[in-house]
Write a protein that holds these residues in place. Structure first.
Motif, mmCIF file in Angstrom:
data_model
loop_
_atom_site.group_PDB
_atom_site.id
_atom_site.type_symbol
_atom_site.label_atom_id
_atom_site.label_comp_id
_atom_site.label_asym_id
_atom_site.label_seq_id
_atom_site.Cartn_x
_atom_site.Cartn_y
_atom_site.Cartn_z
ATOM 1 N N PRO A 111 20.248 28.008 -33.426
ATOM 2 C CA PRO A 111 21.322 28.911 -33.007
ATOM 3 C C PRO A 111 21.285 29.192 -31.503
ATOM 4 O O PRO A 111 20.260 29.009 -30.847
ATOM 5 C CB PRO A 111 21.014 30.180 -33.794
ATOM 6 C CG PRO A 111 19.506 30.173 -33.880
ATOM 7 C CD PRO A 111 19.116 28.731 -34.045
ATOM 8 N N SER A 112 22.427 29.646 -30.987
ATOM 9 C CA SER A 112 22.512 30.099 -29.599
ATOM 10 C C SER A 112 22.523 31.623 -29.582
ATOM 11 O O SER A 112 23.314 32.237 -30.305
ATOM 12 C CB SER A 112 23.784 29.576 -28.933
ATOM 13 O OG SER A 112 23.757 28.174 -28.818
ATOM 14 N N PRO A 113 21.686 32.243 -28.768
ATOM 15 C CA PRO A 113 21.631 33.709 -28.726
ATOM 16 C C PRO A 113 22.704 34.299 -27.809
ATOM 17 O O PRO A 113 22.421 35.018 -26.859
ATOM 18 C CB PRO A 113 20.219 33.971 -28.182
ATOM 19 C CG PRO A 113 19.966 32.808 -27.278
ATOM 20 C CD PRO A 113 20.633 31.623 -27.931
ATOM 21 N N ASN A 114 23.972 33.982 -28.121
ATOM 22 C CA ASN A 114 25.091 34.504 -27.323
ATOM 23 C C ASN A 114 25.951 35.457 -28.148
ATOM 24 O O ASN A 114 27.097 35.729 -27.806
ATOM 25 C CB ASN A 114 25.942 33.358 -26.768
ATOM 26 C CG ASN A 114 26.435 32.407 -27.847
ATOM 27 O OD1 ASN A 114 26.304 32.691 -29.030
ATOM 28 N ND2 ASN A 114 27.000 31.288 -27.436
ATOM 29 N N GLY A 115 25.375 35.937 -29.240
ATOM 30 C CA GLY A 115 26.062 36.874 -30.108
ATOM 31 C C GLY A 115 25.297 36.975 -31.416
ATOM 32 O O GLY A 115 24.348 36.224 -31.653
ATOM 33 N N PRO A 116 25.692 37.894 -32.294
ATOM 34 C CA PRO A 116 24.996 38.044 -33.576
ATOM 35 C C PRO A 116 25.320 36.905 -34.529
ATOM 36 O O PRO A 116 26.422 36.342 -34.507
ATOM 37 C CB PRO A 116 25.517 39.383 -34.111
ATOM 38 C CG PRO A 116 26.858 39.547 -33.461
ATOM 39 C CD PRO A 116 26.752 38.918 -32.103
#
Length: 293
Positions: A15-20
């Motif tokens: 995942p990318s940590p750019n949102g929940p």
């Protein structure tokens, strides 16, 4: 790592940590876990945080909390792309040295203006599977001395793959093995439909396409399980794997979780995150049912 561990299949959730995380991410994470368990495989967690503007430690911490709540465990250490920029730059440099990429100087606004002017005359500008217009040919066709002068001047630029040159070099049809929810079997790759894809830009040392194939190879990933929205991108990944001499995993592109309006769930659209569902009293078992597992 022991010999037996090296011989096991390897899955990864990235995942990318750019949102929940939302329900679509939950489906992907749970499928990776379930399929890894069925294969007695290793499961890795990779944080794809190349976008240093949008990715934050707070969102990463939320990802870890959500995965633990879903009862998903992974091997340590977690790989963070932001800690491995030199590896992506090395791959890019190899392609530069082989003349397979070129510096691209047009801004998004300039590209848009060209497309608008072209289509105003009744012509159709080619677009990739995501609907983004192909990059114009002007930079690719510049004489090398012009490139060097512009680079020396410090003009901002990206690096783009010369798709025609890359395909001419390969000189053969490419395929990947697909086991997912759409077409299955040996799938013919069609990287040319993407045009000259971007591999690095001035504000990010690597693109998704480049970093994901480098990471999968370095981590020994044998099975890539991800959403059908990335099905067509696999064509680009297969091309880069061949150009860089990297192994190819088996791909499994799963169905997407859609919202009430029929579109896929998105962080940018503010779709309900797993943390919000947890706060409403839902359990990990509830989430499994919601995503149809």
């Amino acid at each position: 790592m022991t010999t037996s561990e090296r011989q096991k299949p390897v899955f990864r959730f990235a995942p990318s940590p750019n949102g929940p995380l939302h329900l679509g991410h939950a489906l992907s994470a749970l499928l990776n876990r379930d399929m890894a368990e069925a294969e007695q495989a290793r499961l890795l967690l990779r944080i794809e945080d190349i976008d240093q503007t949008r990715c934050t430690p707070e969102f990463e911490a939320g990802i870890l909390r959500d995965l633990e709540w879903l009862d998903i465990s992974w091997e340590s250490p977690v790989r963070r792309q932001s800690e491995h920029f030199p590896e992506y730059q090395a791959a890019l440099h190899e392609l530069i040295e082989r003349g397979l990429v070129y510096p691209a100087f047009l801004t998004r606004g300039e590209v848009k203006a060209r497309v608008v002017a072209y289509e105003a005359a009744g012509e159709s500008w080619p677009r990739d599977p995501d609907g983004t217009p192909h990059y114009p040919a002007s930079d690719r066709e510049r004489p090398a001395d012009e490139w060097r002068d512009m680079l020396t001047s410090g003009k901002k630029h990206a690096w783009r793959l010369d798709m025609r040159k890359a395909l001419d070099l390969i000189g053969e049809l490419l395929f990947w093995t697909e086991t997912g929810d759409g077409r299955t079997g040996e799938i013919a790759a069609e990287p040319d439909v993407w045009g000259d894809v971007i591999l690095s830009r001035s504000d990010a040392p690597s693109s998704y396409h480049l970093s994901v194939v480098v990471d999968d190879a370095l981590q020994g990933v044998t099975h890539v399980v991800r959403g059908l929205d990335l099905f067509h991108a696999t064509s680009v990944h297969r091309l880069l794997q061949v150009l860089l001499g990297l192994p190819q995993p088996v791909y499994h592109h799963h169905r997407l979780i859609l919202g009430a309006d029929g579109r896929k769930l998105s962080k940018s659209q503010g779709d309900s995150g797993l943390g919000e569902l947890r706060a409403q009293g839902m359990s990990g078992a509830d989430i499994r049912r919601l995503v149809g597992l």
